[in-house]
Design a protein around this motif. Structure first.
Motif, PDB file in Angstrom:
ATOM      1  N   GLY A  63       0.807  -1.207   0.000  1.00 27.03           N
ATOM      2  CA  GLY A  63       0.000   0.000   0.000  1.00 27.03           C
ATOM      3  C   GLY A  63       0.846   1.266   0.000  1.00 27.03           C
ATOM      4  N   TYR A  64       0.161   2.406  -0.025  1.00 22.27           N
ATOM      5  CA  TYR A  64       0.765   3.727   0.161  1.00 22.27           C
ATOM      6  C   TYR A  64       1.780   4.092  -0.912  1.00 22.27           C
ATOM      7  CZ  TYR A  64      -1.858   3.951   4.420  1.00 22.27           C
ATOM      8  OH  TYR A  64      -2.903   3.987   5.298  1.00 22.27           O
ATOM      9  N   ALA A  65       1.636   3.505  -2.111  1.00 16.77           N
ATOM     10  CA  ALA A  65       2.552   3.851  -3.199  1.00 16.77           C
ATOM     11  C   ALA A  65       2.533   5.337  -3.553  1.00 16.77           C
ATOM     12  CB  ALA A  65       2.245   2.999  -4.436  1.00 16.77           C
ATOM     13  N   PRO A  66       1.361   6.011  -3.544  1.00 13.00           N
ATOM     14  CA  PRO A  66       1.384   7.430  -3.940  1.00 13.00           C
ATOM     15  C   PRO A  66       2.314   8.281  -3.085  1.00 13.00           C
ATOM     16  CG  PRO A  66      -0.866   6.594  -3.984  1.00 13.00           C
ATOM     17  CD  PRO A  66      -0.032   5.527  -3.351  1.00 13.00           C
ATOM     18  N   ASP A 247     -10.472  20.975   2.697  1.00 10.55           N
ATOM     19  CA  ASP A 247     -11.392  20.047   2.021  1.00 10.55           C
ATOM     20  C   ASP A 247     -10.921  18.597   2.036  1.00 10.55           C
ATOM     21  OD1 ASP A 247     -13.154  22.099   1.405  1.00 10.55           O
ATOM     22  OD2 ASP A 247     -12.279  22.453  -0.573  1.00 10.55           O
ATOM     23  N   ALA A 248      -9.952  18.263   2.853  1.00  9.94           N
ATOM     24  CA  ALA A 248      -9.436  16.899   2.886  1.00  9.94           C
ATOM     25  C   ALA A 248     -10.213  16.042   3.874  1.00  9.94           C
ATOM     26  CB  ALA A 248      -7.951  16.904   3.252  1.00  9.94           C
ATOM     27  N   GLU A 249     -10.440  14.787   3.483  1.00 15.91           N
ATOM     28  CA  GLU A 249     -11.059  13.805   4.358  1.00 15.91           C
ATOM     29  C   GLU A 249      -9.991  12.829   4.836  1.00 15.91           C
ATOM     30  OE1 GLU A 249     -14.624  12.347   2.432  1.00 15.91           O
ATOM     31  OE2 GLU A 249     -15.194  14.382   1.823  1.00 15.91           O
ATOM     32  N   HIS A 250     -10.394  11.658   5.316  1.00 18.92           N
ATOM     33  CA  HIS A 250      -9.447  10.774   5.984  1.00 18.92           C
ATOM     34  C   HIS A 250      -8.350  10.265   5.046  1.00 18.92           C
ATOM     35  CE1 HIS A 250      -8.255   8.568   9.515  1.00 18.92           C
ATOM     36  NE2 HIS A 250      -8.239   7.426   8.853  1.00 18.92           N
ATOM     37  N   GLY A 251      -8.642  10.148   3.767  1.00 21.77           N
ATOM     38  CA  GLY A 251      -7.636   9.655   2.827  1.00 21.77           C
ATOM     39  C   GLY A 251      -6.634  10.690   2.398  1.00 21.77           C
ATOM     40  N   LEU A 252      -6.834  11.956   2.801  1.00 17.77           N
ATOM     41  CA  LEU A 252      -5.914  13.050   2.468  1.00 17.77           C
ATOM     42  C   LEU A 252      -5.631  13.108   0.966  1.00 17.77           C
ATOM     43  CD1 LEU A 252      -3.393  12.724   5.449  1.00 17.77           C
ATOM     44  CD2 LEU A 252      -5.522  14.031   5.348  1.00 17.77           C
ATOM     45  N   GLY A 253      -6.661  12.826   0.178  1.00 13.10           N
ATOM     46  CA  GLY A 253      -6.548  12.903  -1.267  1.00 13.10           C
ATOM     47  C   GLY A 253      -6.253  11.586  -1.951  1.00 13.10           C
ATOM     48  N   GLY A 254      -5.835  10.586  -1.166  1.00 16.32           N
ATOM     49  CA  GLY A 254      -5.541   9.273  -1.747  1.00 16.32           C
ATOM     50  C   GLY A 254      -4.130   8.783  -1.512  1.00 16.32           C
ATOM     51  N   ILE A 255      -3.577   9.039  -0.328  1.00 12.42           N
ATOM     52  CA  ILE A 255      -2.193   8.634  -0.063  1.00 12.42           C
ATOM     53  C   ILE A 255      -2.044   7.124   0.100  1.00 12.42           C
ATOM     54  CG2 ILE A 255      -1.594  10.850   1.001  1.00 12.42           C
ATOM     55  CD1 ILE A 255      -1.697   9.418   3.733  1.00 12.42           C
ATOM     56  N   ALA A 256      -3.135   6.410   0.409  1.00 14.11           N
ATOM     57  CA  ALA A 256      -3.024   4.979   0.704  1.00 14.11           C
ATOM     58  C   ALA A 256      -2.940   4.110  -0.540  1.00 14.11           C
ATOM     59  CB  ALA A 256      -4.196   4.516   1.576  1.00 14.11           C
ATOM     60  N   ASP A 259      -6.212   5.276  -6.968  1.00 12.17           N
ATOM     61  CA  ASP A 259      -7.593   4.947  -7.340  1.00 12.17           C
ATOM     62  C   ASP A 259      -8.232   3.966  -6.357  1.00 12.17           C
ATOM     63  OD1 ASP A 259      -7.346   6.529  -9.699  1.00 12.17           O
ATOM     64  OD2 ASP A 259      -6.350   4.868 -10.696  1.00 12.17           O
ATOM     65  N   ALA A 260      -7.949   4.130  -5.088  1.00  8.97           N
ATOM     66  CA  ALA A 260      -8.468   3.213  -4.081  1.00  8.97           C
ATOM     67  C   ALA A 260      -9.917   3.550  -3.740  1.00  8.97           C
ATOM     68  CB  ALA A 260      -7.619   3.281  -2.813  1.00  8.97           C
ATOM     69  N   ASP A 261     -10.756   2.528  -3.655  1.00  6.49           N
ATOM     70  CA  ASP A 261     -12.168   2.731  -3.354  1.00  6.49           C
ATOM     71  C   ASP A 261     -12.366   3.345  -1.968  1.00  6.49           C
ATOM     72  OD1 ASP A 261     -15.001   2.302  -4.119  1.00  6.49           O
ATOM     73  OD2 ASP A 261     -15.001   0.943  -2.406  1.00  6.49           O
ATOM     74  N   GLU A 262     -11.427   3.113  -1.065  1.00  5.62           N
ATOM     75  CA  GLU A 262     -11.569   3.633   0.293  1.00  5.62           C
ATOM     76  C   GLU A 262     -11.363   5.145   0.366  1.00  5.62           C
ATOM     77  OE1 GLU A 262      -9.110   1.549   3.072  1.00  5.62           O
ATOM     78  OE2 GLU A 262      -9.799  -0.410   2.392  1.00  5.62           O
ATOM     79  N   THR A 263     -10.763   5.726  -0.672  1.00  4.83           N
ATOM     80  CA  THR A 263     -10.514   7.163  -0.664  1.00  4.83           C
ATOM     81  C   THR A 263     -11.785   7.916  -1.013  1.00  4.83           C
ATOM     82  OG1 THR A 263      -8.209   6.837  -1.310  1.00  4.83           O
ATOM     83  CG2 THR A 263      -9.146   9.016  -1.656  1.00  4.83           C
ATOM     84  N   THR A 264     -12.269   8.734  -0.089  1.00  4.94           N
ATOM     85  CA  THR A 264     -13.509   9.493  -0.309  1.00  4.94           C
ATOM     86  C   THR A 264     -13.248  10.895  -0.823  1.00  4.94           C
ATOM     87  OG1 THR A 264     -13.481  10.195   2.015  1.00  4.94           O
ATOM     88  CG2 THR A 264     -14.732   8.190   1.472  1.00  4.94           C
ATOM     89  N   ASP A 265     -11.992  11.285  -0.926  1.00  8.46           N
ATOM     90  CA  ASP A 265     -11.660  12.648  -1.387  1.00  8.46           C
ATOM     91  C   ASP A 265     -10.549  12.598  -2.436  1.00  8.46           C
ATOM     92  OD1 ASP A 265      -9.669  11.868   0.429  1.00  8.46           O
ATOM     93  OD2 ASP A 265      -9.251  13.921   1.045  1.00  8.46           O
TER      94      ASP A 265
END
Length: 313
Positions: A63-66, A247-256, A259-265
């Motif tokens: 995980g967390y490649a980005p 405007d960031a949510e828990h995924g902070l834009g998608g750091i995990a 294109d992860a489904d868990e990213t809401t922002d």
């Protein structure tokens, strides 16, 4: 009329996995991924602790490649363990002591990695002799942020006794969307994660950048709102810095994950900003570039459309 803009390609990164380390008493071998710039010497280290989440591979060395790629491009050696809490190990370790969260083991993984850093360095092709063993940082997202807090000096109470997992070889930290104080979490979550209830940030002495999203409202944990994730800044002693992303949510834009489904922002620009700001903070905190942090803040947290707001103490 201005000419065409020159696009500078990202620095090449080498990624090697798994490096398999045998840890006495650990119910599974410790597997890590190592990402590093293709060139350069005297490279500082970031130990990256993954979150929990629902996906099998985001909570692992895969995980967390980005964010790992951005840090490696910025000149860091990024070491990512698969903690025992990984979803990829859930069935295998369902009955192991400490399951399913393995909060203590997660921090101990990082100490063991530092103990074996020379082995890792000589196992990864083209890395030997390129690491600066005295410049080490820890970073973690969500539950990984909790792990980072422990390594930076925060303590929990277990069986009436404080547990101290401070790792003195870690000189700075980046805490991403971590849980906050325990006295405001819902009773049901406190029963499920009792170690969250006793967290004490007053002993968290190591310098750190706390990164939160102003829309990261973890209602399943607390009614406190996004400010809950700022507790590692608010309740810990200085030197600490708080970066609140707009405007960031828990995924902070998608750091995990990409294109992860868990990213809401989902927001690649936000991920790029997080990568730039966090690497600049660590460059300054680890005394690689005294001006990197201020320069990055001037570029990204000022003007009409800042990506976030910064306060320090």
């Amino acid at each position: 009329m201005s000419g065409p803009t020159t696009v500078i390609p990202p620095a090449p990164v080498l990624s090697f996995s798994p490096v398999v380390l045998s840890v006495p008493g650990r119910p599974a071998a410790l597997q890590v991924r190592v990402s590093a710039p293709a060139t350069g010497t005297g490279l500082p280290v970031i130990l990256l602790s993954h979150g929990h989440g629902n996906s099998n591979n985001l909570s692992s060395l895969n995980g967390y490649a980005p964010i790992a790629d951005l840090w490696a491009q910025a000149g860091f050696v990024v070491i990512q363990p698969t903690h025992l809490s990984s979803r990829s190990l859930a069935e295998q370790l369902a009955d192991a002591p400490g399951a399913p969260f393995f909060w203590r083991s997660r921090a101990e993984d990082m100490t063991f990695i530092l103990d074996r850093l020379d082995v890792i360095e000589h196992t990864v092709p083209q890395l030997a002799g390129r690491i600066d063993h005295d410049r080490v940082a820890v970073a973690g997202h969500s539950l990984g942020g909790f792990t980072a807090n422990l390594l930076l000096g925060a303590q929990v109470t277990e069986n009436g006794e404080p547990v101290n997992l401070l790792e003195p070889r870690i000189k700075a930290g980046v805490v991403l969307a971590a849980p906050g104080r325990g006295d405001v979490i819902h009773a049901s979550m406190g029963e499920r994660l009792p170690f969250f209830q006793t967290i004490d940030f007053s002993t968290m002495v190591t310098p750190a950048l706390i990164v939160t999203g102003d829309r990261d409202d973890s209602r399943h944990f607390t009614d406190m709102g996004p400010d809950w994730h700022a507790d590692p800044y608010t309740l810990a002693p200085g030197p600490k810095t708080l970066l609140t992303l707009v405007d960031a949510e828990h995924g902070l834009g998608g750091i995990a994950g990409y294109d992860a489904d868990e990213t809401t922002d989902e927001n690649p620009g936000r991920v790029a900003a997080v990568g730039h700001l966090t690497s600049a903070y660590l460059a300054t905190a680890l005394h690689l570039d005294d001006h990197a942090w201020q320069t990055a803040c001037d570029a990204l947290t000022s003007g009409l459309h800042p990506v976030g707001h910064v306060v320090s103490k």
